[in-house]
Scaffold this active site. Structure first.
Site, PDB file in Angstrom:
ATOM      1  N   HIS A   1      26.173  88.053  41.894  1.00 38.51           N
ATOM      2  CA  HIS A   1      24.794  88.549  41.698  1.00 38.51           C
ATOM      3  C   HIS A   1      24.812  89.931  41.059  1.00 38.51           C
ATOM      4  CE1 HIS A   1      22.434  85.565  44.050  1.00 38.51           C
ATOM      5  NE2 HIS A   1      23.627  85.330  44.571  1.00 38.51           N
TER       6      HIS A   1
ATOM      7  N   GLU B   1      22.562  91.563  39.905  1.00 40.05           N
ATOM      8  CA  GLU B   1      21.287  92.283  40.143  1.00 40.05           C
ATOM      9  C   GLU B   1      21.279  92.992  41.488  1.00 40.05           C
ATOM     10  OE1 GLU B   1      21.842  89.187  40.694  1.00 40.05           O
ATOM     11  OE2 GLU B   1      20.502  88.339  42.203  1.00 40.05           O
TER      12      GLU B   1
ATOM     13  N   CYS C   1      24.734  82.680  39.755  1.00 38.96           N
ATOM     14  CA  CYS C   1      24.934  81.896  40.981  1.00 38.96           C
ATOM     15  C   CYS C   1      24.249  80.526  40.885  1.00 38.96           C
ATOM     16  CB  CYS C   1      24.480  82.725  42.172  1.00 38.96           C
ATOM     17  SG  CYS C   1      25.316  82.222  43.664  1.00 38.96           S
TER      18      CYS C   1
HETATM   19  N1  GLN Z   1      24.750  77.900  47.129  1.00 42.64           N
HETATM   20  C1  GLN Z   1      23.617  78.032  46.294  1.00 42.64           C
HETATM   21  C2  GLN Z   1      23.357  76.746  45.513  1.00 42.64           C
HETATM   22  O1  GLN Z   1      23.991  75.801  45.669  1.00 42.64           O
HETATM   23  C3  GLN Z   1      23.779  79.182  45.334  1.00 42.64           C
HETATM   24  C4  GLN Z   1      23.762  80.484  46.085  1.00 42.64           C
HETATM   25  C5  GLN Z   1      23.193  81.636  45.322  1.00 42.64           C
HETATM   26  O2  GLN Z   1      22.534  81.482  44.297  1.00 42.64           O
HETATM   27  N2  GLN Z   1      23.391  82.804  45.869  1.00 42.64           N
HETATM   28  O3  GLN Z   1      22.474  76.711  44.719  1.00 42.64           O
END
Ligand code: GLN
Length: 190
Positions: A173, A175, A80
């Site tokens: 994610h 995890e 992410c």
């Molecule tokens: N929207 C977040 C960002 O721009 C990422 C979201 C996440 O890691 N769950 O970093």
């Protein structure tokens, strides 16, 4: 010998990654400063807020040493926000947000909408027999992937799990769903 895996622990969801890796038999170091970076055999960049992590990387002096270690082939799993940091190009980022530029993909931040638009989906992943339950939280979307990037899973035709050399990135994610197969695979390839 147990692999020694660093989990970048400046902000975000590092604890769950550390817990899974430990359970899978790795020796885990939470990474907050440059000195800690030298000892690890691999690294995880967790989810969180990429703009904040970018700022903290700069403040801690970790940004350039991290870029150097990763450029020289240290295996890394970015999830992410970690995917956003590793991407070569970020759309809808903040102007002062750093990119490590280690995988040739263009990502759009928060592409799936706001927190409310977070969702879960079962996705088919290359070389996994059963689907993987993927949790997406304000996830980035992959708008483009370069010719050297292997797309290992898609959701609605968009890549969500990609690998290029020593760099693996997920827009979800892994995890958070109690399924450790992607961490297992990461450790098995070290
Ligand atoms: N929207 C977040 C960002 O721009 C990422 C979201 C996440 O890691 N769950 O970093």
């Amino acid at each position: 010998m147990k692999p020694r895996v660093g989990v970048l622990a400046l902000q975000g969801g590092f604890a769950a990654h550390a817990d899974i890796l430990q359970r899978l038999g790795a020796c885990v170091d939470e990474i907050r400063c440059v000195e800690q970076l030298a000892a690890v055999d691999a690294l995880v960049l967790p989810g969180g807020e990429s703009t904040t992590v970018s700022m903290l990387l700069e403040r801690s002096g970790l940004l350039e040493p991290l870029r150097e270690r990763l450029s020289s082939g240290l295996p890394v799993l970015g999830t992410c926000a970690g995917m956003i940091l590793l991407a070569s190009e970020v759309v809808d980022g903040r102007g002062d947000q750093h990119s490590l530029g280690l995988i040739d993909i263009t990502v759009r931040r928060n592409a799936y909408g706001s927190q409310i638009a977070s969702f879960e989906a079962d996705i088919a992943v290359d070389d996994l027999d059963e689907p993987f339950h993927a949790v997406f939280i304000r996830a980035p979307s992959v708008e483009r992937s370069g010719p050297e990037v292997e797309v290992q899973a898609r959701h609605n035709h968009r890549p969500v799990l990609c690998r290029s050399g020593s760099v693996t990135v997920a827009s979800f994610h892994p995890e958070l769903s109690g399924d450790h197969r992607l961490h297992q695979r990461f450790l098995a390839n070290l």
